[in-house]
Design a protein around this motif. Sequence first.
Motif, PDB file in Angstrom:
ATOM      1  N   ILE A  13      14.710   3.080  -5.414  1.00  0.00           N
ATOM      2  CA  ILE A  13      14.118   1.842  -4.456  1.00  0.00           C
ATOM      3  C   ILE A  13      12.895   2.199  -4.199  1.00  0.00           C
ATOM      4  O   ILE A  13      12.226   3.253  -3.798  1.00  0.00           O
ATOM      5  CB  ILE A  13      14.976   2.140  -3.202  1.00  0.00           C
ATOM      6  N   GLY A 143      12.595  -2.413  -4.301  1.00  0.00           N
ATOM      7  CA  GLY A 143      13.888  -3.000  -4.241  1.00  0.00           C
ATOM      8  C   GLY A 143      14.382  -3.016  -5.759  1.00  0.00           C
ATOM      9  O   GLY A 143      15.642  -3.271  -5.894  1.00  0.00           O
ATOM     10  N   SER A 145      15.397  -0.828  -9.235  1.00  0.00           N
ATOM     11  CA  SER A 145      16.019   0.432  -9.470  1.00  0.00           C
ATOM     12  C   SER A 145      16.221   0.696 -10.952  1.00  0.00           C
ATOM     13  O   SER A 145      16.046  -0.275 -11.709  1.00  0.00           O
ATOM     14  CB  SER A 145      17.580   0.449  -8.800  1.00  0.00           C
ATOM     15  N   VAL A 234      15.899   4.347  -7.239  1.00  0.00           N
ATOM     16  CA  VAL A 234      15.551   3.042  -6.233  1.00  0.00           C
ATOM     17  C   VAL A 234      14.061   3.172  -5.818  1.00  0.00           C
ATOM     18  O   VAL A 234      13.567   4.082  -5.400  1.00  0.00           O
ATOM     19  CB  VAL A 234      16.395   2.893  -5.259  1.00  0.00           C
ATOM     20  N   HIS A 317      23.442  -2.791  -7.621  1.00  0.00           N
ATOM     21  CA  HIS A 317      23.883  -2.173  -6.443  1.00  0.00           C
ATOM     22  C   HIS A 317      24.481  -0.899  -6.495  1.00  0.00           C
ATOM     23  O   HIS A 317      24.947  -0.666  -7.571  1.00  0.00           O
ATOM     24  CB  HIS A 317      24.483  -3.077  -5.423  1.00  0.00           C
ATOM     25  N   THR A 359      22.403  -5.129   2.382  1.00  0.00           N
ATOM     26  CA  THR A 359      21.111  -4.982   1.862  1.00  0.00           C
ATOM     27  C   THR A 359      20.033  -4.211   2.611  1.00  0.00           C
ATOM     28  O   THR A 359      20.180  -4.362   3.943  1.00  0.00           O
ATOM     29  CB  THR A 359      20.070  -6.400   1.383  1.00  0.00           C
ATOM     30  N   ASN A 362      14.473  -2.674   1.842  1.00  0.00           N
ATOM     31  CA  ASN A 362      13.744  -2.962   0.453  1.00  0.00           C
ATOM     32  C   ASN A 362      14.181  -4.063  -0.347  1.00  0.00           C
ATOM     33  O   ASN A 362      14.079  -4.262  -1.528  1.00  0.00           O
ATOM     34  CB  ASN A 362      13.939  -1.496  -0.317  1.00  0.00           C
ATOM     35  N   PHE A 364      17.672  -3.813  -1.527  1.00  0.00           N
ATOM     36  CA  PHE A 364      18.314  -3.129  -2.354  1.00  0.00           C
ATOM     37  C   PHE A 364      19.839  -3.357  -1.787  1.00  0.00           C
ATOM     38  O   PHE A 364      20.160  -3.107  -0.869  1.00  0.00           O
ATOM     39  CB  PHE A 364      18.160  -1.835  -2.575  1.00  0.00           C
TER      40      PHE A 364
END
Length: 374
Positions: A13, A143, A145, A234, A317, A359, A362, A364
């Motif tokens: 991230i 955000g 990865s 990430v 995710h 979330t 960032n 993510f």
Amino acid sequence: MKTLTLITIVLIILAPASGPVAARTNAAEDQGSVPAGTAPPGDVLRPGHLGRTTGDLERIIHFYHDLLGTDILGERQQDRPFWSSKGLIDFADSPKNAEFRAVILPIPGTAAEPGKGLEMAVEAIEFRNIERHQYVQNLQDIGGSHLVLILRDLDLTLTQLKTEGVPIVTVGGEVLNVPAMPGVNASKRAIIVRDPDGYPVELMELSPPPATTAAQESNILGARVASRSPRVSVTVGDLEATEKLYKHLTGPDLRFTDSPAYVSDKAYNDLRNTPAAEYRYGVALIPGSPVLLEFVQYRNIEQRKISPRLQDIGVAHLLFMAKDLDVIMPRIRAAGLHTLATSGEPVFIAPNVRALLVTDPNHFFIEFMERIAK
């Protein structure tokens, strides 16, 4: 050209820097050894999967299973129809007519103990009847990865990928010799490619190869020594703030080792196609596994901060399997985060499984899931 500072997790991230730090030019200097071994389970029992929203499930199966060598749950050629349920609709905050289909692709060697079906997996999810956009991220985008896999035969795999026309991120399109992480007594060769949705995947080979719980015929190796393990990286905007948040959410068993000073390494910048970038990182063993979670922060390079929705193609995710979501939820509220579910609570997605998605700052996505004993 405007420049920003980012952080990456492996899961990566990106985050902005919180203050000036003197840059070094040799990434191998002044960095502590990464965590080693297998972290014991705690409030988080183990990593569940790297979720990947895809535009074409069959192409993802071909890439990860047929070409790279992940395992697959179910038969390779079985039908995987779209379906829906109220629980999944609520969980993902999707329109009532949205439908989903998915495949689980376990990554060999990522379980603390082999043979129990507890490997971390790539879970590919395809949506339909819902608006979607595609994200093709740069490695330095906040955000974003990428997944890192250790292979038994990198050259053979790359030849097969090139035959299939797989896009390559690494400058020059060839495998590079790059410094191994501190504490790893092995030489490292690596390249970064993109999967069919444009998601970055780093493929590496270590010599000598690490000890592994993967089958002898497996092309993907999983190591008990964390610094040789598959990772999720990430990219983040603030390294310290991101680490503090994840430790708050998951509990005291997530322990980071940091490289707090910015460094610049030409081999790594060529690998990631991040010219002249400076970066710093923190790594931790995910509880209950030998898998590393890495956050990376960049500076001196142009960046975007992505703001995807769960259904957008190329989005990822990370799932943490939790002991008790009633322990996790107060931490989520205290951090000022909100579940995707409009109820603000975990959702039953199966009779004995409840889960939630949030979330982080960032953008993510993080998933927590609890399996309730029958």
